[in-house]
Write a protein that holds these residues in place. Structure first.
Motif, PDB file in Angstrom:
ATOM      1  N   UNK A  95      -4.528 -32.929 -16.410  1.00  0.00           N
ATOM      2  CA  UNK A  95      -4.480 -34.387 -16.523  1.00  0.00           C
ATOM      3  C   UNK A  95      -4.218 -34.996 -15.156  1.00  0.00           C
ATOM      4  N   UNK A  96      -4.581 -36.266 -14.986  1.00  0.00           N
ATOM      5  CA  UNK A  96      -4.395 -36.920 -13.699  1.00  0.00           C
ATOM      6  C   UNK A  96      -3.602 -38.208 -13.881  1.00  0.00           C
ATOM      7  N   UNK A  97      -2.823 -38.521 -12.862  1.00  0.00           N
ATOM      8  CA  UNK A  97      -2.167 -39.813 -12.748  1.00  0.00           C
ATOM      9  C   UNK A  97      -2.969 -40.649 -11.757  1.00  0.00           C
ATOM     10  N   UNK A  98      -3.063 -41.968 -11.944  1.00  0.00           N
ATOM     11  CA  UNK A  98      -3.989 -42.766 -11.131  1.00  0.00           C
ATOM     12  C   UNK A  98      -3.658 -42.853  -9.648  1.00  0.00           C
ATOM     13  N   UNK A  99      -2.421 -42.542  -9.263  1.00  0.00           N
ATOM     14  CA  UNK A  99      -2.061 -42.694  -7.854  1.00  0.00           C
ATOM     15  C   UNK A  99      -1.510 -41.411  -7.235  1.00  0.00           C
ATOM     16  N   UNK A 100      -1.806 -40.301  -7.890  1.00  0.00           N
ATOM     17  CA  UNK A 100      -1.440 -39.011  -7.323  1.00  0.00           C
ATOM     18  C   UNK A 100      -2.480 -38.583  -6.291  1.00  0.00           C
ATOM     19  N   UNK A 101      -2.184 -37.489  -5.611  1.00  0.00           N
ATOM     20  CA  UNK A 101      -3.158 -36.861  -4.720  1.00  0.00           C
ATOM     21  C   UNK A 101      -3.743 -35.649  -5.438  1.00  0.00           C
ATOM     22  N   UNK A 102      -5.060 -35.618  -5.525  1.00  0.00           N
ATOM     23  CA  UNK A 102      -5.730 -34.475  -6.140  1.00  0.00           C
ATOM     24  C   UNK A 102      -7.146 -34.385  -5.569  1.00  0.00           C
ATOM     25  N   UNK A 103      -7.876 -33.304  -5.822  1.00  0.00           N
ATOM     26  CA  UNK A 103      -9.211 -33.140  -5.228  1.00  0.00           C
ATOM     27  C   UNK A 103     -10.206 -34.234  -5.622  1.00  0.00           C
ATOM     28  N   UNK A 104     -10.070 -34.780  -6.838  1.00  0.00           N
ATOM     29  CA  UNK A 104     -11.000 -35.833  -7.265  1.00  0.00           C
ATOM     30  C   UNK A 104     -10.809 -37.086  -6.423  1.00  0.00           C
ATOM     31  N   UNK A 105      -9.568 -37.518  -6.272  1.00  0.00           N
ATOM     32  CA  UNK A 105      -9.318 -38.731  -5.498  1.00  0.00           C
ATOM     33  C   UNK A 105      -9.633 -38.514  -4.023  1.00  0.00           C
ATOM     34  N   UNK A 309      -0.883 -38.511 -23.471  1.00  0.00           N
ATOM     35  CA  UNK A 309       0.163 -39.502 -23.276  1.00  0.00           C
ATOM     36  C   UNK A 309       1.164 -39.048 -22.211  1.00  0.00           C
ATOM     37  N   UNK A 310       2.065 -39.927 -21.820  1.00  0.00           N
ATOM     38  CA  UNK A 310       3.049 -39.572 -20.794  1.00  0.00           C
ATOM     39  C   UNK A 310       3.873 -38.353 -21.140  1.00  0.00           C
ATOM     40  N   UNK A 311       4.023 -38.069 -22.416  1.00  0.00           N
ATOM     41  CA  UNK A 311       4.875 -36.961 -22.834  1.00  0.00           C
ATOM     42  C   UNK A 311       4.289 -35.599 -22.462  1.00  0.00           C
ATOM     43  N   UNK A 312       2.992 -35.529 -22.138  1.00  0.00           N
ATOM     44  CA  UNK A 312       2.382 -34.236 -21.819  1.00  0.00           C
ATOM     45  C   UNK A 312       2.174 -34.046 -20.323  1.00  0.00           C
ATOM     46  N   UNK A 313       2.592 -35.016 -19.521  1.00  0.00           N
ATOM     47  CA  UNK A 313       2.475 -34.898 -18.070  1.00  0.00           C
ATOM     48  C   UNK A 313       3.726 -34.246 -17.533  1.00  0.00           C
ATOM     49  N   UNK A 314       3.548 -33.147 -16.858  1.00  0.00           N
ATOM     50  CA  UNK A 314       4.700 -32.435 -16.288  1.00  0.00           C
ATOM     51  C   UNK A 314       5.115 -33.080 -14.989  1.00  0.00           C
TER      52      UNK A 314
END
Length: 314
Positions: A95-105, A309-314
């Motif tokens: 899963x991704x958060x909109x303002x994290x750093x990851x290969x897609x962004x 949902x937020x509950x599954x984001x580590x």
């Protein structure tokens, strides 16, 4: 919060979406914007040059990377090639958060005026007669299906014009859909078409008038769309200056138009997402696509015990 802008072609949809994005960024809110219109003008509307916009990396060109990242180690998805645009997340998905750093962004998004911006990509000559535009927009749909955003985070998408926005399940991915409506019979007709499509899916459809010049325009919109009308944008020197390449700070927008943007912001913040319904709709449209064209065996990609949902984001 996820927000979409839709409307008749030429209604000013991209202009209004860029003003709303600039308003949020000017207020210090974190904004991720995606241009999913077949005519890619959002980058320029936000201040990029034509040359910069043409060189922008695209989601459509990075579909393989997007799929490979999002599938993670989901045992229901053996490889990236098995994923389609509607593949829903499940246990093991990344899963991704909109303002994290990851290969897609890193590959597909750039910073512009305090906004993280991505574009789906132009529909060019090589695509004619071979692909539909949803082959590019599908990358954005897959990304939103795997994105966990929370209150105070804003994901804004400029959608393609007309009813084509309803040609996939993407239209269910938003907390609020702003329909930009001119005070004309044709533009109101597009609103009614959208409202009919959206009604059975719990889509929060809000009308914002545009190109309003006088009280008669306002009265026409009120008569035609009723309580769906949140506000309207009048003729703007600020917008005309931007269209001439002389962008001004959003704080210099006319007070009445700023007031409309504030009302739009308040409408977005008042929404509460039902994550169970969000996941359920993603599954529904995936099963529809699997049955209609992708192959019924892709129904096995659905993890019935998973709820995004937020509950599954580590």
């Amino acid at each position: 919060m996820k927000i979409a802008f839709v409307g008749k072609g030429g209604s000013g949809k991209t202009t209004l979406s860029s003003l709303f994005v600039a308003y949020l960024a000017g207020a210090g809110r974190p904004v991720l914007a995606i241009d999913a219109d077949i005519n890619q003008h959002l980058a320029v509307a936000l201040g990029a040059t034509e040359e910069e916009a043409l060189a922008w990396p695209t989601l459509g060109d990075n579909m393989a990377l997007i799929k490979d990242h999002l599938r993670g180690d989901n045992p229901r998805i053996p490889d990236a090639a098995s994923m389609i645009k509607t593949t829903p997340p499940g246990r093991g998905s990344r899963l991704v958060r909109p303002f994290e750093d990851n290969p897609i962004f890193a590959a597909c998004f750039r910073q512009l005026g305090g906004v993280r911006l991505g574009v789906t990509g132009q529909f060019d000559e090589d695509d004619l007669g071979v692909k539909c535009y949803h082959s590019k927009v599908g990358a954005a749909e897959l990304l939103l299906n795997h994105m966990v955003d929370v209150d105070g985070e804003y994901v804004v998408m400029d959608m393609t014009a007309g009813a084509d926005a309803f040609a996939s399940g993407l239209f269910t991915r938003f907390d609020v859909t702003f329909l930009v409506c001119e005070p004309t019979v044709r533009s109101v007709g597009v609103y009614r078409q959208y409202a009919d499509y959206a009604r059975d899916f719990g889509v929060r459809l809000v009308v914002v008038g545009n190109k309003v010049t006088d009280d008669e325009d306002v009265e026409f919109l009120r008569e035609q769309v009723g309580e769906a009308l949140l506000g309207w944008m009048s003729a703007s020197r600020h917008v005309r200056a931007a269209e001439r390449g002389a962008a001004r700070p959003i704080s210099e927008l006319e007070p009445a138009n700023l007031s409309t943007l504030r009302a739009m912001h308040a409408a977005v913040d008042a929404e509460q997402r039902d994550w169970a319904r969000y996941q359920r709709q993603a599954v529904e449209f995936h099963l529809r696509n699997a049955q209609a064209w992708a192959g019924a065996e892709l129904a096995s990609q659905v993890d019935p015990e998973f709820v995004l949902g937020p509950q599954v984001v580590v």
